[in-house]
Design a protein around this motif. Structure first.
Motif, mmCIF file in Angstrom:
data_model
loop_
_atom_site.group_PDB
_atom_site.id
_atom_site.type_symbol
_atom_site.label_atom_id
_atom_site.label_comp_id
_atom_site.label_asym_id
_atom_site.label_seq_id
_atom_site.Cartn_x
_atom_site.Cartn_y
_atom_site.Cartn_z
ATOM 1 N N PRO A 191 0.637 -1.522 -0.211
ATOM 2 C CA PRO A 191 0.056 0.003 -0.220
ATOM 3 C C PRO A 191 0.840 1.126 -0.050
ATOM 4 C CG PRO A 191 0.400 -1.011 2.078
ATOM 5 C CD PRO A 191 1.362 -1.663 1.623
ATOM 6 N N THR A 192 0.315 2.463 -0.059
ATOM 7 C CA THR A 192 1.396 3.100 -0.651
ATOM 8 C C THR A 192 1.190 3.732 1.114
ATOM 9 O OG1 THR A 192 0.770 5.492 -1.070
ATOM 10 C CG2 THR A 192 -1.196 5.029 -1.036
ATOM 11 N N THR A 193 2.253 4.738 1.286
ATOM 12 C CA THR A 193 1.829 5.596 2.832
ATOM 13 C C THR A 193 2.455 7.036 2.689
ATOM 14 O OG1 THR A 193 4.847 5.823 2.446
ATOM 15 C CG2 THR A 193 3.437 4.291 3.080
ATOM 16 N N VAL A 194 2.022 7.500 1.376
ATOM 17 C CA VAL A 194 1.907 9.240 0.622
ATOM 18 C C VAL A 194 0.561 9.511 1.420
ATOM 19 C CG1 VAL A 194 1.701 10.675 -0.872
ATOM 20 C CG2 VAL A 194 2.915 8.218 -1.064
ATOM 21 N N GLN A 195 -0.222 8.532 1.008
ATOM 22 C CA GLN A 195 -1.615 8.971 1.682
ATOM 23 C C GLN A 195 -2.995 8.071 2.405
ATOM 24 O OE1 GLN A 195 -3.218 11.051 -1.682
ATOM 25 N NE2 GLN A 195 -5.831 11.776 -0.977
ATOM 26 N N ALA A 196 -3.475 7.681 3.174
ATOM 27 C CA ALA A 196 -3.813 7.178 4.238
ATOM 28 C C ALA A 196 -5.315 6.784 3.463
ATOM 29 C CB ALA A 196 -4.626 7.650 5.769
ATOM 30 N N GLY A 197 -5.502 5.506 3.099
ATOM 31 C CA GLY A 197 -6.359 5.252 2.551
ATOM 32 C C GLY A 197 -6.746 4.836 1.281
ATOM 33 N N ALA B 22 1.344 14.731 -28.504
ATOM 34 C CA ALA B 22 2.357 15.697 -27.678
ATOM 35 C C ALA B 22 3.586 14.761 -27.987
ATOM 36 C CB ALA B 22 1.249 15.380 -26.265
ATOM 37 N N VAL B 23 4.831 15.435 -27.374
ATOM 38 C CA VAL B 23 6.260 15.014 -27.056
ATOM 39 C C VAL B 23 6.475 15.735 -26.002
ATOM 40 C CG1 VAL B 23 7.942 15.706 -27.179
ATOM 41 C CG2 VAL B 23 6.826 14.801 -29.261
ATOM 42 N N LEU B 24 6.428 15.449 -25.031
ATOM 43 C CA LEU B 24 7.200 15.260 -23.016
ATOM 44 C C LEU B 24 8.225 15.095 -23.689
ATOM 45 C CD1 LEU B 24 3.325 14.825 -21.970
ATOM 46 C CD2 LEU B 24 4.351 16.601 -22.538
ATOM 47 N N GLU B 25 9.026 16.017 -22.701
ATOM 48 C CA GLU B 25 10.554 15.948 -22.135
ATOM 49 C C GLU B 25 10.402 15.513 -21.034
ATOM 50 O OE1 GLU B 25 13.178 15.520 -24.650
ATOM 51 O OE2 GLU B 25 12.213 15.787 -26.309
ATOM 52 N N ARG B 26 11.042 15.217 -20.315
ATOM 53 C CA ARG B 26 11.327 14.545 -18.843
ATOM 54 C C ARG B 26 10.385 14.707 -18.100
ATOM 55 N NH1 ARG B 26 14.774 18.960 -20.713
ATOM 56 N NH2 ARG B 26 13.586 20.840 -19.555
ATOM 57 N N ALA B 27 9.427 14.112 -18.505
ATOM 58 C CA ALA B 27 7.762 13.943 -18.050
ATOM 59 C C ALA B 27 7.937 13.347 -16.543
ATOM 60 C CB ALA B 27 6.986 12.948 -18.664
ATOM 61 N N ASN B 28 7.844 13.742 -15.040
ATOM 62 C CA ASN B 28 7.107 12.656 -14.375
ATOM 63 C C ASN B 28 6.241 13.238 -13.923
ATOM 64 O OD1 ASN B 28 7.747 12.612 -11.734
ATOM 65 N ND2 ASN B 28 10.749 12.994 -11.616
ATOM 66 N N ILE B 29 5.664 12.059 -13.303
ATOM 67 C CA ILE B 29 4.476 11.630 -13.014
ATOM 68 C C ILE B 29 4.174 10.600 -12.149
ATOM 69 C CG2 ILE B 29 2.041 10.776 -13.923
ATOM 70 C CD1 ILE B 29 3.312 11.217 -16.560
ATOM 71 N N ALA B 30 4.079 11.355 -10.439
ATOM 72 C CA ALA B 30 3.304 10.880 -9.333
ATOM 73 C C ALA B 30 1.437 10.695 -9.530
ATOM 74 C CB ALA B 30 4.139 11.425 -8.202
ATOM 75 N N ALA B 31 1.275 9.268 -8.784
ATOM 76 C CA ALA B 31 -0.045 9.641 -8.985
ATOM 77 C C ALA B 31 -0.616 8.391 -7.614
ATOM 78 C CB ALA B 31 -0.463 9.297 -10.092
ATOM 79 N N VAL B 32 -1.862 8.755 -6.891
ATOM 80 C CA VAL B 32 -2.149 8.200 -5.486
ATOM 81 C C VAL B 32 -3.223 7.549 -6.176
ATOM 82 C CG1 VAL B 32 -2.120 7.453 -3.425
ATOM 83 C CG2 VAL B 32 -0.767 9.011 -4.797
ATOM 84 N N ILE B 33 -3.354 6.492 -5.886
ATOM 85 C CA ILE B 33 -4.349 5.632 -6.580
ATOM 86 C C ILE B 33 -5.655 4.625 -6.052
ATOM 87 C CG2 ILE B 33 -4.114 3.828 -7.602
ATOM 88 C CD1 ILE B 33 -5.732 4.460 -10.088
ATOM 89 N N ASN B 34 -6.800 4.976 -5.392
ATOM 90 C CA ASN B 34 -7.375 3.607 -4.720
ATOM 91 C C ASN B 34 -7.588 2.770 -5.738
ATOM 92 O OD1 ASN B 34 -9.599 4.447 -6.091
ATOM 93 N ND2 ASN B 34 -10.850 4.232 -5.074
#
Lengths: 1007, 121
Positions: free
Chosen positions: A530-536, A558-570
């Motif tokens: 589980p994630t520790t970033v966000q409870a639940g 689209a062309v994206l350079e140096r993409a950094n994606i962080a996501a938290v999901i249920n």
């Protein structure tokens, strides 16, 4: 050993004892068969509690040579017991004893060396109460009969016991057992003397059967065994308490049914090899019921197992217990082995076209067997060269499966079994997978703790993806996944309970998902559950990509350079998807239809909650986002210049959007926007106007260009085009069409701008656009050095008929510049151009305009007021004529110009008629009153009257006819002395009305 | 005698002068005379007088029409006067035109600054 067997053994021994008595009698007395028979029959009656009968007793030497033999034919033991299948317990066709002749002749001792039985039939029975039909010998308490025990046989020195063709059946109703043998031959060679045994036993049986059932009445059998051609060789020595020897057992074929399950399948039954072979060296303590097995071998068909250890059989004091070790004799080939296993145990391979490998097994089993416990099994399994092919699941083979697994099985009540995967590797096409870990609670709710590493081309994983997902992928993946989960959580889709740590590196990724195509030369994904970033929440993931190319259908790239994606999901299986995300992009470029966007940096963070029941796109995603954009450039085909967003900061919630800072450059214009925009969701549903309250500040703005950008928003373009065609609007005329469906107020502060070809400065005021009506509320600005204020309402029902109502004030403006700025004034007040100087001009009017913003004069209506001081009148023919008629002696007083000291005139326009209300003109000592009308087709009717002059005479002049060349003549005097024209206040009145209309338009009820 | 002569001369003078002056014949307009659509000669300006005493003016050169007029009014007639009443920016405005000639096909009327001829459509 069961009590029944002991009784049987004692009974057999007693029978033998009886026979020995017969021998003794025979030797001692008369050797005739008849007398022998008589004596044996009589003696037998003393020793057994059943009917016995012997047909004939005879002597023989040949059969028992070198011993002398006594043969008894047809020995019957009859003991009727209720329920028994037969009253005859046993029938022996021929019973022969061999007696040592030498001992008898020398020492007069009767020593039995041989016992031979032929054609034996036994029908043994135990009823439900445990009474047996073979318990025929008297108890020690019965004093009417003599008792036997093995210990009371000093004359037995057995060297051979042989039984041929024995058929016996034991029906035990008490324990639910029905067992029997057919065609059994028994040979025992050795010695049985003074309770000591040293013998070689050989048993051959044509058939052995056993049936364990729950009750005789029911058809349910719990165990059925039928063995054919059984051979047993037992070589042992000892006494009745301790025996040591070696057992060899072979079964040619047989059947084993447990419940309703056939445990020996057809392949095994039809095998040319023996079903079972055993070689078991042993030591047995019959008192303690303990068996020690030395290195033994069990072989089932072609598969051999080594076995050694201890077995404790169940006694009154001890439960059954084992402590054994077994191992395979070399590696077993899996495929042929599976052919031999019962079908129910190999059902898992029904979809497998190939399943093979080499298995090495070594296991120990240690522990007791009770109702609640089973021996603990520790097994080590090694798999080499494994192969699996399941075309329905995977269209290619999995090869080179090598594994090393250690399992601990606790099959007792409440026992927990586990397996440790030391290593498990497999290869398929271009994929290598290795697994390490453990599985706990094997027989219950399995808990898996595994580390999976794999290097695979994504193409290899595609066959596992359902077709309905419309996903194809190419590229290479390097996976390192650690997972800890329970199978019950997987089944229940309780993914939030799963622990996982995944590190995935993707190279040359090319993914197609529905209409979305994404490519990345390298992509790194880290995921944690589980994630520790966000409870639940269930999981968090970060995706880092050097370059990411995305296409969505034909409309977006689209062309994206140096993409950094962080996501938290249920957990999307338990509830609607809800995720928070933080996306950063270094540089990017996108094409959306014909629009192109490039940016230097983007940060997008926030959350979405998917509600697929909603149709409105915003309600589907319920976004709460913050967007920060830097250095964006937008190219649109309709714009000659690019839109440059140096900065864009927006915070969006379902309630509305908060524009923190928007800095834009468009062509020559630059502006900043901040404020709020609300009702976005309802606006998308066409249920409400898009509301905005924004501050607009600018250093320089090209108002015409900006209006062009927003012209026609919310209107149907085809409808507008149709109107243009119907009204023959020239192609180069593109009037501003007020946007619909919006209610936006801009609080403007513009330093400099160009609007409708006029340079304006210091523009400030509110501009409101509300559903097709544009309102300028007291916009102040400076133009041509004059201060101006404008309040106006503008509508655009048709491109050819634009409606404007305005209240316009210009202070201290040069008259010629006024006319230059508003050419229509010349039409309204044509005589104004004859004046020079500064004046204040107030206009309130409404009119329709054409597509070039030119007034449609027939619709013009309004009022104007002009006040001025020190105005000079331009020299022209009409003025000269009027002056002459009025007797201005020296009208060219100042530098040959006529100077008006003051001017204050009001006029109205309606129905193409301009009416000028009576006004006074002071020219030095003269005072003139003028009034009249003129039409827009240049017809006029004016009256000018000299009210005050040095001559004290009143003179009236009429000006009529064509404005360009009017007829000027003396007219009547209309005004009384000291006439002062009244202020009409027409501008003020109409201004009030305009303000009322503006208020009405702004407060109109919205949809 | 002199008094009588003077009286006669004065009377004759009056009669002469009166006779010299041409008698102006005023029209007595009725609603039906005016009702209809009239076009101002030489222009694309139309004036519509409806039977319910509403009316409008529209200039087709400027894209106006009976359905989309540039000027609405209520009209009435009294003698030879044709009156238009309207409100502009809340201010009541009355325009009165003197009709000098009218027939079933044409009308001549004095407007604020000129006399125009209109033809019935």
């Amino acid at each position: 050993m069961k009590k029944g067997w002991k009784i049987a053994l004692i009974s057999l021994g007693s029978l033998l004892g009886l026979v020995i008595v017969v021998v003794a009698v025979a030797l001692w007395l008369v050797f005739t068969p008849a007398q022998l028979t008589k004596i044996v029959n009589r003696v037998a009656a003393n020793y057994v509690n059943a009917e016995t009968h012997f047909d004939r007793v005879d002597l023989t030497l040949f059969k028992t040579f070198p011993d002398a033999g006594l043969t008894i034919d047809n020995v019957y033991l009859v003991n009727p017991v209720e329920g028994a299948p037969s009253d005859t317990v046993a029938h022996i066709g021929s019973l022969t004893l061999g007696v040592d002749v030498k001992s008898y002749l020398k020492e007069k001792k009767v020593i039995v060396h041989q016992v031979l039985l032929d054609d034996v039939d036994a029908d043994l029975y135990i009823d439900k109460e445990g009474r047996s039909n073979y318990d025929v010998f008297p108890k020690s308490t019965d004093t009417t009969k003599s008792t036997f025990s093995l210990d009371s046989l000093p004359l037995i020195d057995l060297r051979k016991i042989a039984v041929s063709n024995l058929g016996a059946r034991l029906l035990d109703e008490k324990d639910g057992l029905d067992t029997g043998v057919e065609g059994l031959d028994l040979d025992i060679v050795g010695s049985l003397k003074e309770g000591l045994v040293d013998a070689d036993v050989t048993i051959d049986a044509q058939a052995v059967a056993l049936n364990k059932f729950t009750s005789l009445d029911s058809a349910s059998s719990t165990l059925e065994v039928a063995l054919q051609n059984l051979t047993l060789a037992l070589n042992g020595e000892g006494n009745m308490d301790n025996v040591e020897g070696k057992l060899k057992l072979g079964v040619e074929s047989g059947e084993l049914v447990l419940g309703d399950k056939q445990m020996i399948n057809e392949t095994l039954q039809n095998s040319k090899k023996d079903l079972l072979r055993m070689q078991v060296p042993f030591k047995a303590d019959l008192q303690k019921m303990h068996i020690e097995l030395a290195e033994s071998e069990l072989q089932l068909d072609d598969y051999a197992l080594g076995l050694e250890g201890d077995v404790q059989l169940k006694t009154a004091e001890e439960p059954m217990a084992v402590d054994v070790a077994l191992k395979t004799d070399g590696a077993w080939q899996v495929a042929p082995l599976l052919e031999l296993l019962p079908q129910q145990y190999v059902a898992f391979k029904k979809d497998m076209k190939e399943l093979d490998g080499k298995v090495d097994l070594a296991a120990t089993a240690k522990g007791t067997v009770t109702d609640s416990t089973m021996p603990l099994i520790d097994a080590k399994v090694k798999l080499a060269d494994g192969r699996i092919y399941m075309p329905k699941s995977l269209p290619y083979r999995i090869n080179r499966i090598n594994g090393d697994v250690a399992a601990r099985l606790d099959l007792g009540k409440g026992g927990v079994s586990s397996a440790k995967i030391n290593s498990l590797k497999a290869h398929t096409r271009n994929t290598d997978v290795s697994v390490k870990g453990r599985v706990d609670d094997l027989t219950g709710d399995m808990r898996v703790d595994a580390d999976v590493k794999a290097v695979l081309p994504l193409e290899d994983a595609m066959p596992m993806v359902p077709d309905s997902l419309k996903l194809t992928a190419d590229g290479d993946a390097d996976l390192d996944i650690k997972a800890n989960f329970r199978m019950s959580d997987i089944k229940a889709k309780a993914f939030e309970k799963i622990k996982a740590d995944a590190d995935i590196t993707l190279k040359s990724l090319d993914v197609m998902f529905d209409t979305i195509h994404a490519k990345a030369p390298d992509l790194h994904v880290k995921m944690r559950m589980p994630t520790t970033v966000q409870a639940g929440k269930m999981a968090d993931a970060t995706i880092v990509s050097g370059e990411l190319n995305v296409e969505m259908g034909k409309h977006m790239k689209a062309v994206l350079e140096r993409a950094n994606i962080a996501a938290v999901i249920n957990n999307p299986m338990k509830e609607q998807i809800a995720a928070t995300f933080d996306i950063k992009v270094g540089e990017g470029e996108a094409n959306i239809d014909s629009m192109m966007v490039s940016l230097e940096a983007l940060a997008l963070s926030g959350s979405v909650r998917l509600d697929s029941t909603q149709k409105n796109i915003i309600r589907q995603y319920n976004p709460n986002v913050n967007l920060d954009l830097h250095g964006a450039v937008l190219y649109m085909p309709d714009l000659p210049d690019a839109v440059r967003l140096s900065q864009l900061g927006v915070a969006y919630t379902p309630k509305g959007a908060d524009l923190r800072k928007v800095e834009v450059k468009l062509g020559h214009s630059d502006f900043q926007l901040y404020g709020t925009v609300d009702n976005i969701e309802q606006w998308l549903d066409h249920k409400a106007l898009l509301k905005g309250d924004l501050n607009f500040t600018s250093g320089y703005a090209d108002v015409d260009q900006l209006l062009n950008l927003i012209s026609g928003i919310g209107s149907d373009k085809d409808t507008i085009e149709k109107m243009r065609e119907e009204d023959n609007v020239p192609k180069d005329a593109n009037p501003f069409i007020v946007p619909l469906d919006v209610d936006v107020t801009l609080h403007t502060h513009i330093k400099r701008c160009i609007a409708f070809d006029n340079d304006l400065n210091d523009v400030a005021g509110a501009v409101t656009v509300k559903d097709g009506v544009a309102v300028l509320d007291q916009i102040g600005f400076v133009c041509k050095a004059a201060t101006m204020q404008l309040t106006a309402m503008y509508k655009s029902p048709r491109p050819s008929h634009l409606n404007v109502a305005l209240d316009f004030h210009l202070l201290d403006i040069q008259i010629d510049e006024l006319i230059d700025m508003i050419p229509t004034i010349d039409t309204l007040v044509p005589m104004l151009k004859d004046f020079n100087g500064n004046a204040d001009f107030h206009l309130v009017a409404s009119t329709y305009l054409n597509a070039r913003y030119e007034p449609l004069m027939s619709s013009l209506r309004g009022a104007a007021a002009i006040t001025g001081k020190e105005l000079t009148v331009m020299d022209n023919k009409s003025v000269g004529q009027i002056a002459k008629l009025m007797g201005f002696k020296s009208w060219k007083e100042k530098d040959n110009k006529l100077v008006i000291d003051s001017l204050d005139v009001e006029l109205t326009a309606l129905n193409s008629i301009i009416e000028v209300y009576p006004f006074l003109l002071n020219v030095g000592k003269y005072q003139i009153c003028a009034s009249g009308m003129h039409s827009l087709d240049n017809k006029c009717g004016y009256h000018v009257e000299l009210l005050k002059n040095p001559l004290m005479a009143k003179i009236g002049v009429d000006i009529k006819g064509d404005l360009s060349n009017p007829k000027i003549s003396l007219g009547s005097v209309r005004y009384a002395d000291y006439y002062r024209p009244e202020k009409q206040g027409v501008v003020e009145k109409q201004t009030l009305e305009l303000k009322r209309q503006l208020k009405e338009a702004l407060e109109a009820k919205v949809r | 005698m002199n008094k009588a002569k003077i009286f006669i001369v004065a009377a004759l003078a009056v009669m002469l002068l009166a006779g010299c002056k041409k008698d102006k014949v005023s029209l007595n307009l009725s609603d039906s005379d005016v009702t209809g659509t009239w076009k101002k000669d030489g222009t694309s300006e139309y004036w519509l007088y409806r039977s319910d005493h509403t009316g409008c003016k529209y200039n087709t050169d400027e894209g106006f029409s009976e359905d989309f007029p540039s000027y609405d009014y209520e009209w009435s007639v009294s003698g030879d006067q044709l009156r238009h009443e309207t409100y502009e920016q809340g201010v009541p405005i009355t325009r009165t035109y003197t009709v000098t000639e009218i027939s079933s096909t044409s009308m001549e009327r004095e407007e604020e600054v000129a006399t125009y001829k209109l033809t019935k459509i």
